[in-house]
Design an enzyme around this catalytic site. Sequence first.
Site, mmCIF file in Angstrom:
data_model
loop_
_atom_site.group_PDB
_atom_site.id
_atom_site.type_symbol
_atom_site.label_atom_id
_atom_site.label_comp_id
_atom_site.label_asym_id
_atom_site.label_seq_id
_atom_site.Cartn_x
_atom_site.Cartn_y
_atom_site.Cartn_z
ATOM 1 C CD GLU A 132 1.295 -108.046 -36.371
ATOM 2 O OE1 GLU A 132 1.229 -107.924 -37.617
ATOM 3 O OE2 GLU A 132 0.279 -108.084 -35.653
ATOM 4 C CG HIS A 165 0.176 -110.994 -40.627
ATOM 5 N ND1 HIS A 165 -0.917 -111.404 -41.367
ATOM 6 C CD2 HIS A 165 -0.320 -110.539 -39.447
ATOM 7 C CE1 HIS A 165 -2.026 -111.222 -40.653
ATOM 8 N NE2 HIS A 165 -1.681 -110.706 -39.487
#
Length: 214
Positions: A172, A175
């Site tokens: 994450e 990202h």
Amino acid sequence: MSHPPLPPVTAADLRSIVDAVLSHEVPPIVRAGHPVLRTPALPFAGQLDDAVLGLLLTTMRRVMHAAPGVGLAAPQIGIPLRIAVLEDKGVGDDDVAALRARTPLPFLAIINPRYAAGGTATAAFYEGCLSVPGYQAVVERHSEVDLTYTRSDGRSVTKRFSGWPARIVQHETDHLDGILYLDKAMSRSLADNSEHARRWAQPGIDAARLALGF
């Protein structure tokens, strides 16, 4: 080949983006190929007031659950801010849980996160992405990471994550730097979801590594 940078996102642009996203109860997930997934997200610096930030985090959690997934970064719903949510209830298979060190990860919202390796150990497993549906590939990641982030109440925290939670943290946070898991994947391991389920759903990757040559 170099590409011209995208025009900067103004405060007015950001407010319009957030308003549009939050007009949906379950906003759609942005797919690979959208520039927002390839552009480093803006640091969060109070661009949203507490009420809107709280609504955004609640919405992101709802999208993550609906997908379903174990993490979601704000760019995955089109918002270019360094914000992500994480949550993993674990798996029922004890063998999978043990080999992958997949312990439950309670809900966590992370703002402006950055991570550093917590040692030299690494682990390689299949993973997928809600923005790249239909496929999985093996990624070697740090087994432990130290994550520094800001909580929604403004408090700065540094915390160590191990095993599968560390993998979620890395995925994450990547990202937010414009990195997709495929950028770090062993390309020969790439598998359609149906083939993965049929052939490579074992706890480890030894059979897939032998057969696919990665």
